[in-house]
Write an enzyme that holds these catalytic residues in place. Structure first.
Site, PDB file in Angstrom:
ATOM      1  N   GLU A 194      38.128  21.716 -23.532  1.00  0.00           N
ATOM      2  CA  GLU A 194      37.527  21.765 -22.220  1.00  0.00           C
ATOM      3  C   GLU A 194      38.404  23.025 -21.778  1.00  0.00           C
ATOM      4  OE1 GLU A 194      38.207  18.723 -19.313  1.00  0.00           O
ATOM      5  OE2 GLU A 194      37.627  17.087 -20.917  1.00  0.00           O
ATOM      6  N   GLU A 216      43.730  13.931 -22.879  1.00  0.00           N
ATOM      7  CA  GLU A 216      44.402  14.210 -21.882  1.00  0.00           C
ATOM      8  C   GLU A 216      45.708  12.995 -21.848  1.00  0.00           C
ATOM      9  OE1 GLU A 216      43.032  15.702 -18.230  1.00  0.00           O
ATOM     10  OE2 GLU A 216      41.428  17.054 -19.274  1.00  0.00           O
TER      11      GLU A 216
END
Length: 460
Positions: free
Chosen positions: A392, A286
């Site tokens: 995820e 991220e």
């Protein structure tokens, strides 16, 4: 399919047989099938030695499996998806409010939860060696051969050994023969928790799936290790615009602190390397969030981030000799607000084996952009010519709202995040998986579960 394939197993020099139906891609076939077809999507490299000439046989086989699934999808052939489960061991062990059960949980609670619901275990499990649980410094519970450099019997640090033990157990099966430092029964007494008994979930005593690690690393130099210290707003970067540049500058105190943290990671991964266990490593995820949001490594100058990734790679592979690693680069879903288009943060094909997305924009009931769920990210990652994964997600891929997800977007791996598998979050109902959703996913012929790895190897 022809013959059998053997992978290096848990003990060095030991071979574990697994079904050729899964490990069908011999390296010669992989190289041949990676060739581009005129007019079709470009195939992905399928031999890990193109990135690491010293890659272990087991790591090469795992990567060839993922690359084979990806190339099948790119050629329009039927493909399958390995279903994965992230396990937040620090929360399972020490957070009584975590998840769908209030109270102390044994490690691997959400690994076992999939079997409680469906009768099947995940085909992939991702564990985390960070962030710690609000305690000073890096430490371990009970020192093992691979962790004697770190303070031992420290409160709330036993989960570090649980992570390595569970990784061993997923790859090679629990219970299993002793190999020295590893606890073969999966049962131990935690010296840091008043003698509490810790029990890992048995999974049949044979190969049970693939293994990954993430590293929610608190900022280098943080005196306390915990999730709060992973966040950009709590790191020196929030007030010092030059701090991140010093982290990636050799000779600085910040850089030395980074290498100290990476040493902790390498010591644990090194034990798995010694035992022949391949690991999908997903660091610095991220990274493409807007400045000031997300983790301390996120929203930074792309050139500095690429340097961070490459020096981490060089430390683990070059300096520490870890050739059991498969590197996974996973930006956040780039929705234009929280996450931005990630191309500038890509470290390069010489440092990345698998590309993915942490998918938290939209959901199966309200897909981002009004397009089929996850399709924006799937198409956006095609250009990187690497196996594509959902690294995820709060959701299983085949819920009632989107039953054809894997037909439209045949990701090679899909990992559900921790408690989201069964946690009913009433404040955010779009996060919820029903039991029927989980059963539909684990029972689908499009999905690879642990059972496929544990079956007899007599398939031809």
């Amino acid at each position: 399919m022809r013959g059998r394939v053997k992978l290096l197993g848990a003990a060095a020099g030991t071979a574990l047989s697994v079904p050729l139906a899964l490990w069908a891609w011999s390296e010669s076939e992989a190289r041949e099938d990676a060739d581009d077809s005129p007019g079709g999507p470009r195939q992905v490299p399928a031999d890990l030695r193109g990135r690491d000439p010293e890659a272990t046989p087991a790591a090469r086989r795992v990567y060839a499996l993922l690359a084979g699934l990806e190339n099948d999808a790119r050629r329009g052939r039927p493909s399958r998806t390995v279903i994965g489960q992230h396990v937040e061991l620090h929360n399972e062990r020490y957070n009584a409010e975590y998840g769908d059960y209030r109270g102390t949980k044994q490690p691997g609670y959400y690994y076992r939860k999939a079997r409680d619901i469906t009768g099947r275990l995940p085909g992939f499990v991702e564990l985390d060696l960070g962030p710690g649980y609000d305690r000073p410094g890096w430490a371990v519970g009970e020192a093992r051969s691979y962790s004697r450099a770190w303070p031992s019997c420290r409160k709330r640090w036993g989960y570090a050994e649980d992570a390595v033990d569970l990784a061993m157990g997923v790859w090679a099966g629990l219970p299993r023969p002793a190999d020295g430092s590893y606890n073969p029964s999966g049962i131990r007494t935690d010296c840091a928790s008043n003698g509490a008994e810790v029990v890992l979930p048995h999974n049949g005593g044979g190969p049970a799936g693939l293994v990954g690690f993430s590293f929610h690393q608190p900022y280098p130099g943080s005196p306390v290790k915990g999730f709060a210290q992973t966040l950009q707003r709590n790191s020196p970067a929030a007030k010092d615009p030059g701090w991140f540049a010093r982290v990636v500058t050799e000779g600085s105190s910040e850089h030395r602190a980074l290498l100290h943290d990476l040493g902790y990671l390498a010591d644990h991964l090194g034990y798995l390397a010694d035992q022949g266990v391949p690991v999908l490593l997903r660091p610095y995820h991220e990274m493409n969030t807007a400045p000031g949001r997300g983790f301390w490594w996120a929203g930074q100058d792309p050139a500095a981030f690429r340097k961070l990734w490459r020096l981490t790679y060089d430390f683990l592979v070059g300096r520490r000799g870890l050739h059991n690693l498969i590197f996974v680069w996973a930006p956040n879903s780039w929705d234009g607000s929280y996450g931005r288009q990630p191309r500038a943060w890509f470290p390069g094909g010489d440092y990345v084996d698998v590309v993915g997305v942490d998918d938290y924009s939209g959901g199966p009931g309200q897909p981002f952009g009004g397009r089929p769920w996850t399709e924006v990210w799937y198409r956006g990652l095609e250009e990187y010519r690497r196996p594509r994964v959902v690294a995820e997600s709060f959701h299983v891929p085949l819920g009632a709202a989107q039953p054809d997800t894997l037909t439209r977007t045949p990701w090679v791996l899909w990992t559900v995040w921790g408690q989201a598998l069964s946690y009913d979050n009433v404040s955010a109902p779009r996060w919820k998986n029903t039991g029927a959703d989980v059963k539909r996913t684990y029972g689908s012929p499009q999905v690879i579960t642990a059972g496929a790895f544990a079956r007899s190897n007599d398939l031809t």
